[in-house]
Design a protein around this motif. Structure first.
Motif: not given
Length: 555
Positions: A196-211, A222-229
């Motif tokens: 559950l600690r991996f839940q959150g916002n994942y952002s990918c940023t692409a930057r042009n090195p010239l401009s 969201m990280v889900y898991y079903p009931p075990p029984s």
């Protein structure tokens, strides 16, 4: 990523020059200008007079290519080109192919002045695409994954030149953290053993090195898991009122599962006999009125989870049952003693409530613990303990009552209170009666069968004769004659004694000698008169005489 023909230092210098304000330089100066595709750029001719008469722009070397634009010529075919202040070249709607080397040339007083400008056209990043797999999306766009899977994150972007790609992660209520950055049009990484600690916002940023332009794409994960029984369900009685509560519980999953109670394939929640329905987390409870309940009715709880396929919905079943009782119908207690009445519920679902009542003037008055009464219950067994039993207060019928929303069952126990019995006196009386009975039987046997004692005396006398013979013998011939004489005399005396009923004399006569015969004859004559009064049956004498004849004949 390297720009063809440009080193990283040159690119850095170009970026700095692009940011500097334009200025005038000496003859033969050169500068680098960076423009963005789709926008406009102005190429300034640095080495021109304040009033230039003729200025020519070339896309390449002046001696190798024709003029691109001239201040003394007509307008060029490309409408995107124009002059600013009769010397600077303006290019609108830049294209990637517009990049390259430009030369500004002015002829003044037979002196040629040139200024070179290198135009770099940067494009993008036009788009950033983020994909997370394997995953699925909620209606609001949030992505969820199964924590049991290895999850791959992929980010791509189109840019000229190739962009710099970077990933940042921002947990809930925390600042973002950059965890990877690469040069290229795509970046991929994999996460395993998610929690559950991996839940959150994942952002990918692409930057042009010239401009320096950048674009960012964000995905909420969201990280889900079903009931075990499988679900667990049971029935219970409501705390208020005699109503049935069906409880279904399916813990251990995230997010919480969806639970539904059904009866014969129909949803109970929309039924008219449902009083209340509540759901908290992993538990769903429905309260039913007892008016339509009956013994053996079944209810089913169906569970579903976002990670469980609909074709394999786990279920659990509850069958309600009316109570049945087992008791000891008859109990006894001595005055002043203690007794326990036991009542056991053999079958009940939901568990029945057990109570004890008195079958007296107020049968509904429940017996509570206190005073001489103690009511205890362990599991399905209830005990009513009565101390210091009293005949007037405690004797009678007791009612064991078991009740649940399905039905009611009662069982009766009869208690008898008795006075204690003197055990020592009873045992003594029994022993005395037994002794008296034995003595009576012995007396009757001896009275009707006195030969039992005579036979015992004869056996003892025979043994005595054997001893007498061994001790008194002086020689073989004299021994045989004396033995024959003694046996004849002994047999005669025994017969006479038996006729008269005197076994003692018969035994004594066996040891007498011939010298005592006259004295013994007188004694027998006196006893004979006395024995005549006793009845002697012929059946008692004849068998014995026959035995004596056999003995004499054998001698």
């Amino acid at each position: 990523m390297r720009v063809p023909g440009w080193s990283p230092a040159a690119l850095l210098l170009a970026a700095c020059l692009w940011r500097l304000p334009p200025g005038r330089g000496a003859a033969g100066t050169e500068e680098v200008i960076v423009g963005e595709a789709g926008k406009s750029v102005v190429l300034v001719c640095r080495n021109v007079a304040e009033r230039a008469d003729e200025v020519d722009w070339f896309h390449g070397d002046p001696g190798a290519v024709p003029p691109l634009f001239s201040s003394n010529a007509t307008l060029p075919d490309d409408a995107r080109l124009s002059l600013v202040d009769n010397s600077s070249l303006r290019i609108s709607a830049l294209r990637p192919q517009d990049g390259g080397s430009y030369t500004c040339k002015e002829v003044l007083n037979r002196t040629v002045r040139e200024h070179k400008v290198r135009l770099l056209v940067a494009s993008g990043p036009s788009s950033v695409t983020v994909s997370i797999s394997p995953s699925a999306a909620l209606p609001n766009g949030t992505v969820y994954v199964d924590k049991r899977n290895a999850v791959m994150f992929n980010c791509t972007s189109s840019s000229h030149p190739e962009p710099t790609m970077g990933w940042t992660f921002q947990p809930p209520s925390s600042p973002p953290e950059t965890f990877t950055e690469v040069n290229g049009s795509s970046t991929v990484y994999t996460l395993q053993n998610l929690s559950l600690r991996f839940q959150g916002n994942y952002s990918c940023t692409a930057r042009n090195p010239l401009s320096g332009s950048s674009r960012t794409s964000t995905k909420e994960l969201m990280v889900y898991y079903p009931p075990p029984s499988v679900p667990r369900c049971w029935a219970q009685t409501a705390q208020v009122g005699l109503m049935l509560q069906l409880v279904c519980n399916w813990p251990g999953g995230y997010p919480h599962p969806v639970l539904q109670w059904t009866e014969e394939g129909r949803d109970l929640e929309n039924s008219s006999w449902v009083v209340n329905a509540t759901g908290t987390g992993d538990t769903h409870v429905e309260t039913l009125s007892s008016s339509r309940l009956f013994h053996g009715k079944e209810f089913k709880c169906v569970g579903s989870h976002i990670l469980k396929p609909e074709t394999a919905e786990p279920t659990c079943t509850v069958q309600i049952k009316a109570p049945s009782l087992a008791t000891e119908p008859l109990k006894t207690c001595f005055v002043g003693g203690t007794v326990s009445l036991t009542c056991q519920v053999m079958e009940s679902n939901p568990p029945a409530r057990i109570s004890w009542l008195r079958n007296v003037s107020q049968p509904e008055a429940e017996i509570q613990s206190g005073g001489r009464y103690l009511v205890t219950q362990e599991g399905s067994v209830s005990n009513l303990t009565i101390q210091n039993c009293s005949h007037d207060a405690d004797e009678g019928y007791y009612v064991c009552k078991a009740e649940n929303p399905v039905g009611l069952k009662e069982a009766y126990v009869s208690l008898t209170v008795k006075k204690p019995v003197n055990i020592v006196g009873v045992v003594g009386a029994v022993v005395v009666l037994l002794l008296v009975g034995v003595l009576v039987i012995v007396g009757i046997v001896l009275y009707y069968n006195p030969l039992l004692c005579l036979k015992g005396s004869i056996f003892r006398n025979q043994d005595s004769n054997d001893v007498f013979v061994l001790v008194d013998s002086d020689g073989e011939e004299e021994e045989e004659e004396e033995e024959e004489e003694v046996i004849r005399n002994s047999n005669v005396r025994r017969v006479t004694a038996l006729v008269n009923g005197n076994s003692t004399l018969a035994s004594f006569g066996h040891h007498s000698t011939e010298s005592d015969s006259s004295e013994l004859h007188s004694e027998l004559s006196a006893e004979e008169v006395e024995r005549e009064e006793r009845p002697t049956t012929q059946r008692q004498i004849l068998p014995f005489l026959a035995e004596m004849d056999g003995t004499v004949g054998g001698s």
